[in-house]
Write an enzyme that holds these catalytic residues in place. Structure first.
Site, PDB file in Angstrom:
ATOM      1  N   HIS A  89      37.824  41.833  27.698  1.00  0.00           N
ATOM      2  CA  HIS A  89      36.973  40.656  27.490  1.00  0.00           C
ATOM      3  C   HIS A  89      37.532  39.846  26.327  1.00  0.00           C
ATOM      4  CE1 HIS A  89      33.078  42.327  29.572  1.00  0.00           C
ATOM      5  NE2 HIS A  89      34.152  42.361  30.349  1.00  0.00           N
ATOM      6  N   GLU A 121      36.286  38.628  23.675  1.00  0.00           N
ATOM      7  CA  GLU A 121      35.909  39.068  22.321  1.00  0.00           C
ATOM      8  C   GLU A 121      36.732  40.279  21.878  1.00  0.00           C
ATOM      9  OE1 GLU A 121      33.916  38.522  24.990  1.00  0.00           O
ATOM     10  OE2 GLU A 121      31.820  38.451  24.387  1.00  0.00           O
ATOM     11  N   CYS A 147      28.494  40.871  25.855  1.00  0.00           N
ATOM     12  CA  CYS A 147      27.929  42.011  26.588  1.00  0.00           C
ATOM     13  C   CYS A 147      27.783  43.195  25.621  1.00  0.00           C
ATOM     14  CB  CYS A 147      28.843  42.381  27.759  1.00  0.00           C
ATOM     15  SG  CYS A 147      30.379  43.175  27.246  1.00  0.00           S
ATOM     16  N   CYS A 149      31.184  44.391  24.048  1.00  0.00           N
ATOM     17  CA  CYS A 149      31.714  43.493  23.014  1.00  0.00           C
ATOM     18  C   CYS A 149      30.838  43.517  21.761  1.00  0.00           C
ATOM     19  CB  CYS A 149      31.832  42.080  23.565  1.00  0.00           C
ATOM     20  SG  CYS A 149      33.100  41.969  24.845  1.00  0.00           S
TER      21      CYS A 149
HETATM   22 ZN   LIG Z   1      32.101  41.643  26.828  1.00  0.00          ZN
END
Ligand SMILES: [Zn+2]
Length: 168
Positions: free
Chosen positions: A63, A65, A93, A96
């Site tokens: 992801h 991040e 999420c 992260c």
């Molecule tokens: Zn994430």
């Protein structure tokens, strides 16, 4: 979750770095990845930026991040990113949010909420969970409209492409 009031200088900075994050999100969209972009800011400068890449890297943890935190940590030679601010176009999420907690970031700034998976109060409350010992400042809603539109346009296009493929 509260939206903190901030000075106009701070709000200018927030918009400036969120635009950088949006630029990253656009790169992800061009690559067929879900358009999310992130920027880690250290001492007022963009230290690391990244976009979502799980498909290309064959990596469920890729992801925006996480990739931005990894790059920032490598640059600083320290996995602890105390005093760093993380800008991301969409509410993070749970994974992260967890990475941000382990990195000890100082401030999370995000654009639009993610009602399905957002872990800063929308679907889950991982960020600033009372049982966790690292808490940080959260500012939401920075260029929220732009961030949300980028995501919804992407999914709309993808649905259309899938529908068209079925017709063929
Ligand atoms: Zn994430």
């Amino acid at each position: 979750m509260k939206v903190l009031s901030f000075s106009s200088k701070q709000s200018e900075d927030h918009a400036k770095f969120m635009r950088l994050a949006l630029r990253e999100a656009r790169k992800a969209a061009r690559e067929g990845e879900v358009p999310v972009g992130a920027v880690v800011v250290h001492e007022g400068k963009a230290l690391a930026r990244a976009h979502n890449r799980p498909l290309h890297l064959h990596d469920p943890s890729a992801h925006a991040e996480v990739l931005a935190l990894r790059r920032a940590a490598r640059k600083l030679g320290n996995y602890r990113l105390e005093g760093c601010n993380l800008y991301v176009t969409i509410e993070p999420c749970a994974m992260c949010a967890g990475a941000m907690i382990y990195a000890r970031i100082g401030h999370l700034i995000f654009g639009a909420r993610d009602p399905k998976a957002g872990a800063s109060g929308s679907a889950l409350s991982v960020v600033n969970h009372p049982r966790l010992n690292h808490q940080f400042e959260v500012t939401e809603g920075v260029l929220a409209q732009d961030c949300a539109v980028m995501l919804s346009e992407f999914f709309k296009r993808r649905r259309q492409e899938r529908a068209a493929a079925k017709l063929r």
